[in-house]
Design a protein around this motif. Structure first.
Motif, PDB file in Angstrom:
ATOM      1  N   GLY A  23       0.807  -1.209   0.000  1.00 55.11           N
ATOM      2  CA  GLY A  23       0.000   0.000   0.000  1.00 55.11           C
ATOM      3  C   GLY A  23       0.844   1.264   0.000  1.00 55.11           C
ATOM      4  N   GLN A  24       1.972   1.248   0.707  1.00 55.04           N
ATOM      5  CA  GLN A  24       2.879   2.398   0.715  1.00 55.04           C
ATOM      6  C   GLN A  24       3.608   2.549  -0.618  1.00 55.04           C
ATOM      7  OE1 GLN A  24       5.396   1.467   4.049  1.00 55.04           O
ATOM      8  NE2 GLN A  24       3.959   2.268   5.568  1.00 55.04           N
ATOM      9  N   ILE A  54       2.425   1.969  -3.646  1.00 58.30           N
ATOM     10  CA  ILE A  54       1.577   2.463  -4.747  1.00 58.30           C
ATOM     11  C   ILE A  54       1.727   3.964  -4.956  1.00 58.30           C
ATOM     12  CG2 ILE A  54      -0.815   2.753  -5.498  1.00 58.30           C
ATOM     13  CD1 ILE A  54      -1.419   0.012  -4.290  1.00 58.30           C
ATOM     14  N   PRO A  55       1.639   4.822  -3.901  1.00 55.17           N
ATOM     15  CA  PRO A  55       1.855   6.263  -4.144  1.00 55.17           C
ATOM     16  C   PRO A  55       3.259   6.571  -4.670  1.00 55.17           C
ATOM     17  CG  PRO A  55       0.824   5.898  -2.005  1.00 55.17           C
ATOM     18  CD  PRO A  55       1.249   4.559  -2.508  1.00 55.17           C
ATOM     19  N   THR A  56       4.274   5.835  -4.171  1.00 50.05           N
ATOM     20  CA  THR A  56       5.643   6.043  -4.662  1.00 50.05           C
ATOM     21  C   THR A  56       5.734   5.740  -6.154  1.00 50.05           C
ATOM     22  OG1 THR A  56       6.524   5.412  -2.494  1.00 50.05           O
ATOM     23  CG2 THR A  56       8.047   5.372  -4.354  1.00 50.05           C
ATOM     24  N   LEU A  69       3.293   5.795  -8.270  1.00 53.18           N
ATOM     25  CA  LEU A  69       2.507   6.797  -9.000  1.00 53.18           C
ATOM     26  C   LEU A  69       3.316   8.074  -9.217  1.00 53.18           C
ATOM     27  CD1 LEU A  69      -0.218   7.554 -10.239  1.00 53.18           C
ATOM     28  CD2 LEU A  69      -0.942   8.361  -7.990  1.00 53.18           C
ATOM     29  N   ILE A  70       4.092   8.468  -8.208  1.00 55.23           N
ATOM     30  CA  ILE A  70       4.942   9.659  -8.343  1.00 55.23           C
ATOM     31  C   ILE A  70       6.006   9.430  -9.412  1.00 55.23           C
ATOM     32  CG2 ILE A  70       6.653  11.086  -7.160  1.00 55.23           C
ATOM     33  CD1 ILE A  70       5.040  10.680  -4.595  1.00 55.23           C
ATOM     34  N   THR A  99       4.348   9.604 -12.835  1.00 54.81           N
ATOM     35  CA  THR A  99       3.932  10.964 -13.179  1.00 54.81           C
ATOM     36  C   THR A  99       5.118  11.829 -13.587  1.00 54.81           C
ATOM     37  OG1 THR A  99       2.079  10.777 -11.622  1.00 54.81           O
ATOM     38  CG2 THR A  99       2.692  12.999 -12.357  1.00 54.81           C
TER      39      THR A  99
END
Length: 307
Positions: A10-11, A13-15, A17-18, A21
């Motif tokens: 879960g942690q 996934i945002p990494t 995504l960054i 992007t």
């Protein structure tokens, strides 16, 4: 343990995504485009190509489309390799890069760990200075300097080994690329192991083990080795990912069809999807390797629990 793994994913996934992007928009900021070349295409042909690859859409819409493809495991089509998708190219190059990186890391561990232990045991002696001097030289001299020298000496002048080519991973073709990749890793692992072993040997429980009459070999193997390996293990996570996917120069010099070579060709050709696919694959590999390293901590140190 399972809850810890789910939390780490879960942690991650945002990494991820960054990374996607930033890479996506930086690629679009680079001058030129995938359809630029020495010969200018007729406007109608270029417009058809842009439409075929959805390059005529607004940038935000291209970004959303790319995220949707990533979510379904599709890195998109390659702009330059017409008959292949980016996923096909990555899986073609990955076995080559994996074989090269695995051999290089194995050689680095087999040589680097004993050198670090010997340097720690012989601290401030001539042996220690010699080992650390060689290690410092291995770190200071980059692989793109070592590789051409190896190819020139052993491949051209002495003709002992092939100067390039893959040939299905034949041993003679692996020797020089593996050596060029492994030298820096040997130096880094030896220095890490020396520093960690010196710290562990100064611990109170090591003095207690010596007071019980254990031999130096027993002290090292039974009590000092496992905790001393923890910093090395932390280094191995990103190092393995980097050596597997980041051997760009080595693969170019020796003509190996790995991921690094595709990355270079993609960057030169402004093949957006190919470069993005390699970057995302590299990020995923680093995340996975770091998770595996964290899980291995509990094997080396029983005090660490992920309950």
């Amino acid at each position: 343990m399972l809850s810890y793994i789910i939390k780490r994913i879960g942690q991650a996934i945002p990494t991820l995504l960054i990374v996607i992007t930033v890479s996506f928009f930086l690629m679009r900021l680079a001058p030129g485009g995938p359809f630029d070349g020495e010969r200018q295409l007729p406007p109608e042909i270029e417009a058809n190509l842009m439409a075929a690859y959805h390059m005529d859409e607004p940038l935000w819409q291209q970004y959303v489309r790319y995220l949707d493809g990533i979510a379904h495991g599709d890195f998109g089509p390659s702009f330059k390799y017409k008959d292949f998708s980016v996923t096909d190219l990555i899986w073609q190059g990955f076995p080559v890069s994996l074989t090269l990186g695995a051999w290089a890391m194995l050689v680095a561990l087999i040589i680097g760990l004993p050198l670090g232990i010997i340097a720690a045991i012989k601290r401030n002696s001539a042996v220690d200075y010699l080992v650390m001097g060689i290690a410092l030289g291995g770190i200071a001299v980059p692989s793109f300097v070592i590789a051409p020298i190896l190819a020139l000496v052993f491949g051209v002048i002495l003709a002992w080994l092939p100067a390039g080519g893959w040939h299905d991973g034949a041993l003679p073709n692996l020797v020089m690329p593996v050596a060029a990749l492994a030298l820096a890793q040997i130096a880094a692992i030896a220095r890490l192991m020396r520093a960690s072993m010196i710290e562990v040997l100064g611990s109170q429980y090591i003095r207690t083990a010596r007071a019980k009459g254990l031999t130096p070999t027993e002290v090292i193997l039974r009590h000092a080795l496992r905790p001393a390996l923890l910093p090395v293990l932390s280094y191995l996570g990103p190092a393995i990912a980097a050596i597997v996917t980041g051997s760009v120069v080595i693969e170019q010099i020796f003509g190996l069809p790995g991921i690094g070579r595709y990355f270079v060709q993609g960057a030169l050709n402004r093949d957006y999807t190919l470069v993005m696919g390699v970057v995302v694959f590299y990020a995923i590999l680093i995340i996975v390797m770091n998770l595996i390293v964290d899980l291995l901590y509990s094997v080396l140190d029983p005090q660490i629990r992920y309950d």
